[in-house]
Design a protein around this motif. Structure first.
Motif, PDB file in Angstrom:
ATOM      1  N   LEU A 155      38.836  39.167  31.898  1.00 56.36           N
ATOM      2  CA  LEU A 155      40.101  39.822  32.250  1.00 56.36           C
ATOM      3  C   LEU A 155      40.796  40.402  31.019  1.00 56.36           C
ATOM      4  O   LEU A 155      41.338  41.515  31.070  1.00 56.36           O
ATOM      5  CB  LEU A 155      41.018  38.824  32.956  1.00 56.36           C
ATOM      6  N   ARG A 161      39.165  43.508  29.925  1.00 58.30           N
ATOM      7  CA  ARG A 161      39.444  44.633  30.824  1.00 58.30           C
ATOM      8  C   ARG A 161      40.892  45.114  30.748  1.00 58.30           C
ATOM      9  O   ARG A 161      41.270  46.027  31.465  1.00 58.30           O
ATOM     10  CB  ARG A 161      39.104  44.240  32.269  1.00 58.30           C
ATOM     11  N   THR A 213      40.734  47.933  39.755  1.00 56.93           N
ATOM     12  CA  THR A 213      39.540  48.396  39.054  1.00 56.93           C
ATOM     13  C   THR A 213      38.356  47.479  39.335  1.00 56.93           C
ATOM     14  O   THR A 213      38.361  46.304  38.966  1.00 56.93           O
ATOM     15  CB  THR A 213      39.783  48.430  37.529  1.00 56.93           C
ATOM     16  N   THR A 233      37.795  43.396  39.541  1.00 57.39           N
ATOM     17  CA  THR A 233      38.770  42.693  38.706  1.00 57.39           C
ATOM     18  C   THR A 233      39.672  41.778  39.528  1.00 57.39           C
ATOM     19  O   THR A 233      39.983  40.659  39.114  1.00 57.39           O
ATOM     20  CB  THR A 233      39.630  43.693  37.918  1.00 57.39           C
ATOM     21  N   TYR A 279      40.263  37.868  39.031  1.00 60.62           N
ATOM     22  CA  TYR A 279      41.625  37.434  38.740  1.00 60.62           C
ATOM     23  C   TYR A 279      42.061  36.295  39.666  1.00 60.62           C
ATOM     24  O   TYR A 279      42.566  35.260  39.212  1.00 60.62           O
ATOM     25  CB  TYR A 279      42.579  38.620  38.878  1.00 60.62           C
TER      26      TYR A 279
END
Length: 279
Positions: A42, A45, A63, A66, A70
């Motif tokens: 994370l 990114r 995106t 993700t 998360y």
């Protein structure tokens, strides 16, 4: 040193201490997998930039996969909160029933030192990081604190001192020990720090009732940080604890902590994220 006298824990099920230890280890593994791997993904990114984004991070979560990572990370970290109060409970049980508290403290201290490099690699991406020490330093400090608190009680009774007359001296002595332990944990920047020490001392004072013991520990953790609220789930397995040791997992447990951290760091290195710090 002779074993500490402790009241037997009333049985409410068939879970021995070794099963509690395995539950805590599994929860810790889930937590560390999320922290060491998912947090790195994370952050790589753009998580840190998304926190201050004008859209509240909506574009970040939209995106690829993700969002899945998360939310999986959040759930896994929440599960991980179960482990610390169980470790504190087992620490107190070990202190109360060990036949050699000095050896117990020595083993825990060595274990904390040996685990520090793997811990630093896993969370800071480098072998030496002085701003964050592993949780077993907190447990070690908590154990030493309990040893001194016990010595104060023993000294009071050995001297035959009237309890009421010596009450203020005993209270001040214990307070100084607790403050010293909190200070050391804070200065060393251990995981859970003074919050962990306060949790241990309050659980220790309620050691004769396992549900009050684990309950107050979870309450303290949650009051000091709402992120710890899922720690109350630790009360479920502790409720079924039967007061017995079970399997001897002392050395396998000691090995598991640094080894699983090294394995997780190795996976992060393979993924090309070894240098990303998550602390």
């Amino acid at each position: 040193m002779a074993a500490t006298t402790a009241k037997p824990v009333k049985s409410a099920g068939k879970i021995p201490g070794s099963t509690l230890k395995i539950i805590a280890m599994v929860c810790m593994l889930i937590d560390h997998t999320a922290a060491v791997l998912f947090d790195r993904i994370l952050i790589s990114r753009g998580l840190l930039n998304a926190v201050n984004a004008s859209d509240g991070g909506a574009s970040f979560l939209s995106t690829g996969n993700t969002a899945v990572i998360y939310y999986a990370d959040m759930i896994m970290r929440a599960i991980g909160r179960i482990s610390f109060p169980i470790f504190c409970f087992l620490l107190i049980e070990g202190f109360l029933h060990t036949h050699d508290v000095k050896k117990y403290a020595l083993n825990l201290g060595i274990f904390a030192l040996v685990s520090e490099v793997p811990f630093d690699l896993a969370f800071a991406g480098k072998p030496f990081y002085l701003n964050y020490q592993n949780v077993f330093f907190t447990l070690f400090i908590g154990l030493v604190m309990m040893i001194f608190l016990q010595k104060i009680d023993e000294k009071t009774h050995q001297d035959g001192t009237n309890w009421r007359g010596a009450n203020w001296k005993v209270s001040i002595g214990k307070l100084l020990v607790i403050v010293a332990a909190c200070t050391v944990a804070t200065l060393l920047k251990t995981d859970y720090s003074a919050m962990g020490i306060l949790t241990i001392v309050l659980m220790y004072n309620l050691r004769n009732n396992k549900m009050y013991c684990i309950g107050i520990g979870c309450a303290v953790l949650t009051l000091l940080s709402l992120n710890e609220i899922t720690c109350f789930l630790a009360m479920i397995p502790v409720h079924f604890y039967n007061g017995k040791r079970g399997l001897n997992l002392k050395y396998p447990f000691y090995a598991f902590y640094p080894v699983h951290l090294l394995v997780l760091f190795a996976i992060a290195a393979v993924l090309g994220m070894a240098g990303v710090a998550v602390v």
